[in-house]
Design an enzyme around this catalytic site. Structure first.
Site, PDB file in Angstrom:
ATOM      1  N   GLU A 176       2.177 -13.276   9.440  1.00  0.00           N
ATOM      2  CA  GLU A 176       2.486 -12.739  10.517  1.00  0.00           C
ATOM      3  C   GLU A 176       1.900 -12.965  11.933  1.00  0.00           C
ATOM      4  O   GLU A 176       1.289 -12.257  12.681  1.00  0.00           O
ATOM      5  CB  GLU A 176       2.189 -11.138  10.169  1.00  0.00           C
ATOM      6  CG  GLU A 176       2.983 -10.704   8.957  1.00  0.00           C
ATOM      7  CD  GLU A 176       2.593  -9.265   8.532  1.00  0.00           C
ATOM      8  OE1 GLU A 176       1.754  -8.684   8.941  1.00  0.00           O
ATOM      9  OE2 GLU A 176       3.191  -8.910   7.481  1.00  0.00           O
ATOM     10  N   GLU A 288       8.611 -11.905  -0.200  1.00  0.00           N
ATOM     11  CA  GLU A 288       7.848 -10.239  -0.400  1.00  0.00           C
ATOM     12  C   GLU A 288       9.050  -9.324  -0.664  1.00  0.00           C
ATOM     13  O   GLU A 288       9.024  -8.334   0.019  1.00  0.00           O
ATOM     14  CB  GLU A 288       6.840  -9.821   0.854  1.00  0.00           C
ATOM     15  CG  GLU A 288       5.735 -10.954   1.038  1.00  0.00           C
ATOM     16  CD  GLU A 288       4.800 -10.542   1.844  1.00  0.00           C
ATOM     17  OE1 GLU A 288       5.096  -9.496   2.234  1.00  0.00           O
ATOM     18  OE2 GLU A 288       3.942 -11.016   2.389  1.00  0.00           O
TER      19      GLU A 288
HETATM   20  O1  G3I Z   1      -9.347  -1.011  -2.068  1.00  0.00           O
HETATM   21  C1  G3I Z   1      -9.339   0.015  -1.113  1.00  0.00           C
HETATM   22  C2  G3I Z   1      -9.773   1.394  -2.122  1.00  0.00           C
HETATM   23  O2  G3I Z   1     -11.173   1.228  -2.303  1.00  0.00           O
HETATM   24  C3  G3I Z   1      -9.560   2.785  -1.441  1.00  0.00           C
HETATM   25  O3  G3I Z   1      -9.987   3.646  -1.975  1.00  0.00           O
HETATM   26  C4  G3I Z   1      -8.164   2.814  -0.853  1.00  0.00           C
HETATM   27  C5  G3I Z   1      -7.733   3.928  -0.253  1.00  0.00           C
HETATM   28  O4  G3I Z   1      -7.916   3.869   1.212  1.00  0.00           O
HETATM   29  O5  G3I Z   1      -7.733   1.587   0.010  1.00  0.00           O
HETATM   30  C6  G3I Z   1      -7.689   0.403  -0.918  1.00  0.00           C
HETATM   31  O6  G3I Z   1      -7.617  -0.469  -0.045  1.00  0.00           O
HETATM   32  C7  G3I Z   1      -6.187  -0.667   0.216  1.00  0.00           C
HETATM   33  C8  G3I Z   1      -5.668  -2.208  -0.351  1.00  0.00           C
HETATM   34  O7  G3I Z   1      -4.289  -2.269  -0.139  1.00  0.00           O
HETATM   35  C9  G3I Z   1      -5.839  -1.921  -1.910  1.00  0.00           C
HETATM   36  O8  G3I Z   1      -5.041  -1.259  -2.642  1.00  0.00           O
HETATM   37  C10 G3I Z   1      -5.977  -0.747   1.571  1.00  0.00           C
HETATM   38  O9  G3I Z   1      -6.304   0.682   2.042  1.00  0.00           O
HETATM   39  C11 G3I Z   1      -4.617  -1.127   2.092  1.00  0.00           C
HETATM   40  O10 G3I Z   1      -4.417  -1.082   3.190  1.00  0.00           O
HETATM   41  C12 G3I Z   1      -3.978  -2.256   1.343  1.00  0.00           C
HETATM   42  O11 G3I Z   1      -2.700  -2.580   1.708  1.00  0.00           O
HETATM   43  C13 G3I Z   1      -2.219  -3.846   1.346  1.00  0.00           C
HETATM   44  C14 G3I Z   1      -1.621  -4.346   2.650  1.00  0.00           C
HETATM   45  O12 G3I Z   1      -1.047  -5.393   2.543  1.00  0.00           O
HETATM   46  C15 G3I Z   1      -3.044  -4.769   3.878  1.00  0.00           C
HETATM   47  O13 G3I Z   1      -3.573  -5.614   2.888  1.00  0.00           O
HETATM   48  C16 G3I Z   1      -1.117  -3.620   0.518  1.00  0.00           C
HETATM   49  O14 G3I Z   1      -1.655  -3.312  -0.696  1.00  0.00           O
HETATM   50  C17 G3I Z   1      -0.275  -4.767   0.362  1.00  0.00           C
HETATM   51  O15 G3I Z   1       0.906  -4.343  -0.424  1.00  0.00           O
HETATM   52  C18 G3I Z   1       0.087  -5.368   1.661  1.00  0.00           C
HETATM   53  O16 G3I Z   1       0.794  -6.632   1.761  1.00  0.00           O
HETATM   54  C19 G3I Z   1       1.370  -6.983   2.969  1.00  0.00           C
HETATM   55  C20 G3I Z   1       1.334  -8.591   2.781  1.00  0.00           C
HETATM   56  O17 G3I Z   1      -0.079  -8.886   2.504  1.00  0.00           O
HETATM   57  C21 G3I Z   1       1.919  -9.317   4.050  1.00  0.00           C
HETATM   58  N1  G3I Z   1       3.129  -8.994   4.389  1.00  0.00           N
HETATM   59  C22 G3I Z   1       3.458  -7.153   4.374  1.00  0.00           C
HETATM   60  C23 G3I Z   1       3.144  -6.787   3.034  1.00  0.00           C
HETATM   61  C24 G3I Z   1       3.240  -5.035   3.027  1.00  0.00           C
HETATM   62  O18 G3I Z   1       2.653  -4.378   3.905  1.00  0.00           O
END
Ligand code: G3I
Length: 407
Positions: A176, A288
């Protein structure tokens, strides 16, 4: 892409299971999976898995997954049977592997790689650098000295690639790079560009290339498939990097269809969009893919299947479209159920955007993808998915030269 709402909490039993699996850093206990059906005949698609059909075409068919999902036997079974490629959803991100400086955590990323190796699958390394401050660890955001930033990036990239060099052959080097807030394009303002200047991306690619000169190095972006300004900006960026001799080998089109959903895209326009990248001399991939539907739409599953059919059809017609990866396995786990779409707000849930339903059963979209793959043909030279292509050692330069981005 910024995801401002946290994902919903998983049921306790699942979280405990996930933690138990995460703890197994050395002796990873791999879920058993059942064998693929024998004797795939593409003329009778029912006899084939997606993976068998994709192998035959030389296409990577992949799925992203989280540790919760890999720990569910039926999901592990589906992954190994239907897909020849895995993308860890979060486990290889900088905030996951190096949340504080030098405190490396490979547990979950190792699981993905071990699983892939055990089942003859490839891994898409996602991602070495995410060009959005929201997902960059605070200790990196605090860096202001260019020399320190270079050293930190080089160590992060070199250490990560070295750990998986014999098993991971393609990397989303930069995720991104475009401005999240501007649908007309432009580059993101982030800590790396602020500290290192406009040549930062070329520097990062050079570091990755030095760490593994045979690896495929990709840039990955969202929204370019339906926002023309973002598409033009990404084409211009990749073109400028290539013109400057930067070793960019591929462009990942994320293809999250949360704008437009099953109403898009036009198949011909989507194919041309892919060709705009291959015309630059790089591979292209759908990295994705997910297509949410409105639960109130009685035709949602059918329209979704048709959208999947159009996207996959376009990809298989473009020889250098090398991969179709869905962002998840089953509808039970999808980031879209908790995503707040910019301007629009939350999507109606459940969004059910994937190929398998919440019980792991194949949906109309699955059969649409399968039938496209079964009917397709590609040159025999493409019919390998398990080894990285030989890459010439491309000299990297430090600065992209397109005045749009350097002026
Ligand atoms: O691990 C913590 C957990 O301990 C906590 O209780 C929970 C509640 O806040 O959050 C958990 O972390 C989350 C993590 O995913 C694991 O589930 C984060 O808040 C959350 O922001 C994170 O979201 C991921 C996001 O990328 C940011 O890294 C999504 O799962 C993931 O699907 C998303 O993937 C992205 C690609 O990498 C890039 N393109 C877009 C795509 C979708 O946004």
């Amino acid at each position: 892409m910024n995801q401002r709402r946290p994902l919903q909490r998983r049921p306790l039993a699942r979280r405990v299971l996930a933690v138990a699996v995460s703890a197994a850093t050395v002796a990873v206990s791999l879920p058993a999976v059942s064998a693929a059906p024998a004797g795939c005949d593409p003329a009778v698609p029912d006899t084939c898995t997606l993976r068998e059909l994709a192998d035959r075409l030389g296409i990577r068919i992949g799925a992203a997954h989280g540790p919760d999902e890999l720990a569910i036997p039926s999901n592990a079974d589906t992954l190994a049977r239907e897909f020849n490629s895995l993308t860890p959803d979060n486990a290889m991100k900088m905030y996951a592997t190096q949340p504080t400086q030098g405190a490396w955590d490979w547990a979950v990323a190792d699981e993905t790689v071990e699983f892939a190796v055990a089942h003859g699958m490839e891994v898409r390394g996602h991602t070495l650098v995410w060009a959005q401050d929201t997902y960059t660890p605070q200790w990196v955001l605090d860096i202001t000295d260019p020399a320190e930033m270079r050293a930190v990036l080089d160590e992060h990239i070199t250490t990560t690639i070295a750990r998986y060099k014999d098993r991971v052959h393609r990397w989303d080097v930069i995720n991104e790079p475009l401005d999240y807030t501007n649908i007309d394009g432009g580059l993101s303002d982030n800590v790396f560009s602020r500290v290192l200047g406009p040549g930062w991306m070329a520097e990062v690619f050079a570091m990755a290339h030095a760490a593994d000169p045979t690896a495929e190095l990709w840039v990955n972006e969202w929204g370019t498939d339906y926002l023309p300004g973002r598409h033009d900006a990404l084409v211009a960026l990749v073109g400028s990097l290539r013109d400057a001799g930067v070793p960019v080998h591929g462009v990942g089109i994320q293809t999250h269809r949360f704008f437009g959903g099953p109403d898009g895209p036009d198949e011909g326009a989507f194919e041309q969009m892919l060709r705009d990248y291959t015309d630059l001399g790089v591979d292209v991939a759908i990295t994705e893919l997910d297509i949410p539907i409105d639960p109130a739409d009685p035709d949602g599953l059918t329209r979704q299947a048709d959208a999947y059919r159009r996207i996959v059809s376009a990809c298989v017609r473009v020889e250098r479209c090398r991969e179709i990866t869905t962002w998840g396995i089953t509808d039970a786990f999808t980031w879209l159920d908790s995503f707040v779409v910019p301007v629009l707000g939350p999507l109606p849930t459940p969004t059910r955007p994937l190929l398998f339903d919440e019980n792991g059963q194949p949906k109309p979209a699955y059969f649409a993808v399968r039938d496209v793959l079964a009917a397709a043909s590609r040159p025999a030279s493409l019919q390998t998915t398990t080894t990285a292509p030989d890459r010439a050692v491309v000299p990297a330069v430090a600065v992209a030269t397109n005045p749009r981005f350097t002026g």
